[in-house]
Write a protein that holds these residues in place. Sequence first.
Motif, PDB file in Angstrom:
ATOM      1  N   TYR A  95       0.778  -1.000  -0.269  1.00 29.15           N
ATOM      2  CA  TYR A  95      -0.090   0.205   0.117  1.00 29.15           C
ATOM      3  C   TYR A  95       0.758   1.309  -0.089  1.00 29.15           C
ATOM      4  CZ  TYR A  95      -3.149   3.730   1.819  1.00 29.15           C
ATOM      5  OH  TYR A  95      -3.884   4.736   1.948  1.00 29.15           O
ATOM      6  N   ASP A  96       1.915   1.332   0.927  1.00 31.84           N
ATOM      7  CA  ASP A  96       2.952   2.289   0.987  1.00 31.84           C
ATOM      8  C   ASP A  96       3.328   2.476  -0.448  1.00 31.84           C
ATOM      9  OD1 ASP A  96       2.163   2.731   3.428  1.00 31.84           O
ATOM     10  OD2 ASP A  96       4.155   1.669   4.248  1.00 31.84           O
ATOM     11  N   GLU A  97       3.616   1.618  -1.278  1.00 30.13           N
ATOM     12  CA  GLU A  97       4.080   1.592  -2.616  1.00 30.13           C
ATOM     13  C   GLU A  97       3.159   2.033  -3.824  1.00 30.13           C
ATOM     14  OE1 GLU A  97       7.333  -1.072  -3.978  1.00 30.13           O
ATOM     15  OE2 GLU A  97       7.190  -1.995  -2.011  1.00 30.13           O
ATOM     16  N   GLY A  98       2.085   2.222  -3.187  1.00 34.41           N
ATOM     17  CA  GLY A  98       0.782   2.848  -4.236  1.00 34.41           C
ATOM     18  C   GLY A  98      -0.114   1.823  -4.485  1.00 34.41           C
ATOM     19  N   ALA A  99      -0.006   0.563  -4.208  1.00 36.75           N
ATOM     20  CA  ALA A  99      -1.272  -0.332  -4.392  1.00 36.75           C
ATOM     21  C   ALA A  99      -2.445  -0.051  -3.909  1.00 36.75           C
ATOM     22  CB  ALA A  99      -0.500  -1.891  -4.088  1.00 36.75           C
ATOM     23  N   ASP A 100      -3.472   0.003  -4.482  1.00 41.80           N
ATOM     24  CA  ASP A 100      -4.891   0.070  -3.991  1.00 41.80           C
ATOM     25  C   ASP A 100      -5.597  -1.036  -4.056  1.00 41.80           C
ATOM     26  OD1 ASP A 100      -5.151   0.343  -6.681  1.00 41.80           O
ATOM     27  OD2 ASP A 100      -6.362   2.143  -6.619  1.00 41.80           O
ATOM     28  N   ILE A 101      -5.261  -2.211  -4.662  1.00 42.75           N
ATOM     29  CA  ILE A 101      -5.810  -3.442  -4.753  1.00 42.75           C
ATOM     30  C   ILE A 101      -4.547  -4.621  -4.402  1.00 42.75           C
ATOM     31  CG2 ILE A 101      -7.302  -5.382  -5.989  1.00 42.75           C
ATOM     32  CD1 ILE A 101      -8.369  -2.876  -7.480  1.00 42.75           C
ATOM     33  N   ILE A 102      -4.975  -5.549  -3.442  1.00 44.33           N
ATOM     34  CA  ILE A 102      -3.982  -6.576  -3.077  1.00 44.33           C
ATOM     35  C   ILE A 102      -4.458  -7.739  -3.075  1.00 44.33           C
ATOM     36  CG2 ILE A 102      -2.194  -7.128  -1.454  1.00 44.33           C
ATOM     37  CD1 ILE A 102      -1.935  -4.212  -0.603  1.00 44.33           C
ATOM     38  N   VAL A 103      -3.869  -8.829  -3.494  1.00 45.55           N
ATOM     39  CA  VAL A 103      -3.929 -10.221  -3.597  1.00 45.55           C
ATOM     40  C   VAL A 103      -3.102 -11.204  -2.711  1.00 45.55           C
ATOM     41  CG1 VAL A 103      -4.625 -12.268  -4.963  1.00 45.55           C
ATOM     42  CG2 VAL A 103      -4.906 -10.140  -5.911  1.00 45.55           C
ATOM     43  N   PRO A 104      -3.637 -11.644  -1.323  1.00 44.93           N
ATOM     44  CA  PRO A 104      -2.722 -12.152  -0.526  1.00 44.93           C
ATOM     45  C   PRO A 104      -2.950 -13.774  -0.778  1.00 44.93           C
ATOM     46  CG  PRO A 104      -4.235 -10.756   0.662  1.00 44.93           C
ATOM     47  CD  PRO A 104      -4.697 -11.087  -0.676  1.00 44.93           C
ATOM     48  N   VAL A 105      -2.001 -14.301  -1.533  1.00 39.76           N
ATOM     49  CA  VAL A 105      -2.281 -15.872  -1.570  1.00 39.76           C
ATOM     50  C   VAL A 105      -1.398 -16.686  -0.565  1.00 39.76           C
ATOM     51  CG1 VAL A 105      -1.958 -17.382  -3.523  1.00 39.76           C
ATOM     52  CG2 VAL A 105      -2.110 -15.213  -4.112  1.00 39.76           C
ATOM     53  N   ALA A 106      -2.015 -16.566   0.621  1.00 43.43           N
ATOM     54  CA  ALA A 106      -1.244 -17.146   1.654  1.00 43.43           C
ATOM     55  C   ALA A 106      -2.346 -17.486   2.696  1.00 43.43           C
ATOM     56  CB  ALA A 106      -0.434 -15.944   2.387  1.00 43.43           C
ATOM     57  N   GLY A 107      -3.372 -18.148   2.601  1.00 39.89           N
ATOM     58  CA  GLY A 107      -4.374 -18.785   3.394  1.00 39.89           C
ATOM     59  C   GLY A 107      -4.772 -17.558   4.379  1.00 39.89           C
ATOM     60  N   PRO A 108      -4.736 -17.881   5.592  1.00 36.52           N
ATOM     61  CA  PRO A 108      -4.892 -17.089   6.916  1.00 36.52           C
ATOM     62  C   PRO A 108      -4.194 -15.991   7.111  1.00 36.52           C
ATOM     63  CG  PRO A 108      -4.873 -19.560   7.430  1.00 36.52           C
ATOM     64  CD  PRO A 108      -4.595 -19.573   6.280  1.00 36.52           C
ATOM     65  N   VAL A 109      -2.930 -15.859   6.303  1.00 39.40           N
ATOM     66  CA  VAL A 109      -2.084 -14.787   6.422  1.00 39.40           C
ATOM     67  C   VAL A 109      -2.902 -13.665   5.899  1.00 39.40           C
ATOM     68  CG1 VAL A 109      -0.220 -13.687   5.566  1.00 39.40           C
ATOM     69  CG2 VAL A 109      -0.103 -16.099   6.514  1.00 39.40           C
ATOM     70  N   GLY A 110      -3.790 -13.907   4.626  1.00 39.77           N
ATOM     71  CA  GLY A 110      -4.570 -12.818   4.161  1.00 39.77           C
ATOM     72  C   GLY A 110      -5.579 -11.874   4.934  1.00 39.77           C
ATOM     73  N   LEU A 111      -5.821 -12.680   5.985  1.00 40.99           N
ATOM     74  CA  LEU A 111      -6.665 -12.053   7.044  1.00 40.99           C
ATOM     75  C   LEU A 111      -6.353 -10.745   7.631  1.00 40.99           C
ATOM     76  CD1 LEU A 111      -8.178 -14.966   8.613  1.00 40.99           C
ATOM     77  CD2 LEU A 111      -9.312 -14.024   6.842  1.00 40.99           C
ATOM     78  N   GLY A 112      -4.965 -10.973   7.732  1.00 43.34           N
ATOM     79  CA  GLY A 112      -4.264  -9.443   8.321  1.00 43.34           C
ATOM     80  C   GLY A 112      -4.291  -8.519   7.044  1.00 43.34           C
TER      81      GLY A 112
END
Length: 343
Positions: free
Chosen positions: A218-235
């Motif tokens: 987000y700090d690098e400018g991303a406004d849409i992110i895909v976490p491909v990491a199971g429960p990690v993505g809940l963070g």
Amino acid sequence: MNHVRKSSGCLAIAAAFFLASAPMAAAFTACQVTDTGGIDDNSFNQTAWKGVEDAKKELGIEGRFLESQAETDYEANINSLIGGQCDVIITVGFLLGDATKNAALANPDQKFSIVDFAYDPMVPNILGQVYATDEAAFLAGYLAAGMSETGVLGVFGGINIPPVTIFMDGFAAGASYYNEQKGTSVTVLGWDPKAREGLFTNNFESLDDGRAFAQNLYDEGADIIVPVAGPVGLGSATLAAELGADKLKIIGVDADLYFSDPEHKQVYLTSITKRMDATVFDVIKSVMGGKFEGGVLEGSLANGGVDLAPFHDLEDAVPAELKQELETIRAGIIDGSISVDNK
């Protein structure tokens, strides 16, 4: 989803069969061994277990599971089920590939199935369940590129293994296809399909990592992110909820996170779904019906094994023109006129 196809020279799994008697059904037991994410990971373990739960309700079977707390538990958990009246042992996750194969070779009369792994050459008593998630992820990449206001997207994975990077490949390819079609220059941070390098948390458990990786993107400018990491993505979703969906949106993976993470449902643009519940259910039916054979089941856009979840709360935010373009691309992927390969 009774139409998932069986490939690699294997016979088609029967869509339905008649159970001779209730006692026969009650005597059948499906056993599952989870990856380290646990049975309630809001992701692939939980979705696979739903297939067993559905079979319990619809087919009258028994089901039980063992949770792996660490990778060192895989072999022990699988071996503890051998001889334990498991009609089929279902292991969940690419990282269980070696342990499953070793157990299957040592116990040729025991039927196994594994989610996210296919063996070459095939092992006669293992049925692999794999998914063309790059097809659905391609749609997600195109969608994200069309929705981004900053022109920067982010993606990161749990571990650099094929069932993870296939999502990242498809997402990057979809964004690239959008650029080709629109003459834009949307950037994807976190994954280089050609170099096979990117951002990885090296675990599937830490919500703190999910938040930190999303914050950096987000700090690098991303406004849409895909976490491909199971429960990690809940963070990551927690961060997005704090920032607001107008600043950061999340695309979930495996399950429809709108439902499995209701606390943060407002931040999910969509999810790239893998119908592990459907393939697990089909595997159980094949064993019960005497149709089980080693080989591969593959879920795709064509048979509903992978897909994009609905936009839910963000339905009105997605332009009608973009929705129509996604349907055209879906048809092109299915008929082969659009390639999802961007490597």
